[in-house]
Design an enzyme around this catalytic site. Structure first.
Site, PDB file in Angstrom:
ATOM      1  CG  HIS A   9       0.711  -0.419   5.585  1.00  0.00           C
ATOM      2  ND1 HIS A   9       1.016   0.101   4.353  1.00  0.00           N
ATOM      3  CD2 HIS A   9       1.872  -0.854   6.127  1.00  0.00           C
ATOM      4  CE1 HIS A   9       2.334  -0.020   4.158  1.00  0.00           C
ATOM      5  NE2 HIS A   9       2.868  -0.593   5.219  1.00  0.00           N
TER       6      HIS A   9
ATOM      7  CD  GLU B 201       5.199   1.293   7.894  1.00  0.00           C
ATOM      8  OE1 GLU B 201       6.064   0.421   7.852  1.00  0.00           O
ATOM      9  OE2 GLU B 201       4.176   1.259   7.200  1.00  0.00           O
TER      10      GLU B 201
HETATM   11  P1  13P Z   1       9.688  -1.427   3.282  1.00  0.00           P
HETATM   12  O1  13P Z   1      10.471  -2.009   4.425  1.00  0.00           O
HETATM   13  O2  13P Z   1       9.685  -2.304   2.058  1.00  0.00           O
HETATM   14  O3  13P Z   1      10.096  -0.024   3.006  1.00  0.00           O
HETATM   15  O4  13P Z   1       8.165  -1.399   3.746  1.00  0.00           O
HETATM   16  C1  13P Z   1       7.875  -0.808   4.956  1.00  0.00           C
HETATM   17  C2  13P Z   1       6.469  -1.099   5.295  1.00  0.00           C
HETATM   18  O5  13P Z   1       5.559  -0.603   4.667  1.00  0.00           O
HETATM   19  C3  13P Z   1       6.224  -2.041   6.381  1.00  0.00           C
HETATM   20  O6  13P Z   1       4.896  -2.023   6.763  1.00  0.00           O
END
Ligand code: 13P
Length: 230
Positions: free
Chosen positions: A89, A157
């Site tokens: 992450h 992401e």
């Molecule tokens: P948010 O949905 O708070 O933007 O976070 C996304 C995330 O990092 C999920 O792993």
């Protein structure tokens, strides 16, 4: 709509009350999608083997055991009924300085323990603005080529979308997912970053997106349940 994945990443949030809220709210409900819940490790024990959703860890160590104070291993997650684990992450890459090589080693440990790693990756805002998303992702993806692809998921992401309330255009999300599929065919690719009740459906509708990874919007069990039921 085809059944897709919804992954709830609590990050370092929640408490025993949120565990209870999830157990009650998601009990005996038929969601249109498959839910995976990733609470902080200390709460995994509070979830039983028989939930109405699957369980995942938020990270694991690259070794199965040893003198690594504060860490959690893949076999431990497996023993607590996890079948998935988030790895790489952006918050771990940023705050814990995790390298792609380390993420690869963790993914190997996870797969050996019978867990499916969900490996996160994304570009920063500068690289997004300069059209470098594919170049950045290609570097991440190259490091994963020798993992077992039958037991692997990717989460795209964008760093600038995490917690910001902003997401890329839907066409861009779809195109990036399509690109990831060309590099690692046959793997489910999820989108993460500011997914909420207003955008979840349009994101899940994108043909190359197999699911979403949700942060902030999963911290209230009832509103999250409503979001998962759309
Ligand atoms: P948010 O949905 O708070 O933007 O976070 C996304 C995330 O990092 C999920 O792993």
């Amino acid at each position: 709509m085809q059944k897709k994945w919804i992954v709830a990443n609590w990050k370092m949030n929640g408490n025993l009350k949120l565990v209870q809220d999830y157990l009650e709210t998601f009990k005996d409900t038929q969601l249109p999608h498959q839910l995976i819940v990733c609470p902080p490790s200390p709460y995994l024990c509070s979830f039983k083997n028989q939930n109405d959703f699957l369980l995942g860890g938020q990270d694991c160590h690259e070794y199965n055991s040893g003198a690594f104070t504060g860490n959690v291993s893949a076999p431990m997650l497996k023993e607590l009924h996890c079948t998935y684990v988030l790895l790489g992450h952006s918050e771990r890459r940023m705050y814990e300085k995790e390298s792609s090589e380390l993420v690869y080693q963790k993914a190997q440990a996870a797969q050996s323990a019978g867990l499916t790693p969900i490996i996160c990756m994304g570009e920063n805002e500068h690289d997004y603005a300069h059209g470098k998303t594919e170049e950045i992702l290609a570097k991440f993806l190259e490091t994963l080529q020798s993992l077992d692809r039958s037991n692997l998921m990717i989460a795209y992401e964008p760093l600038w979308a995490v917690g910001s309330g902003r997401i890329p255009d839907l066409e861009v999300i779809n195109a990036v997912h399509q690109y990831i599929h060309t590099i690692l065919p046959g793997i489910d690719v999820l989108y993460g970053g500011s997914v909420n009740k207003d955008n979840i459906q349009s994101i899940l509708n994108l043909p190359y997106v197999q699911g979403v990874l949700v942060g902030g919007a999963c911290l209230d069990a009832i509103s999250f349940h409503n979001m998962c039921s759309l």
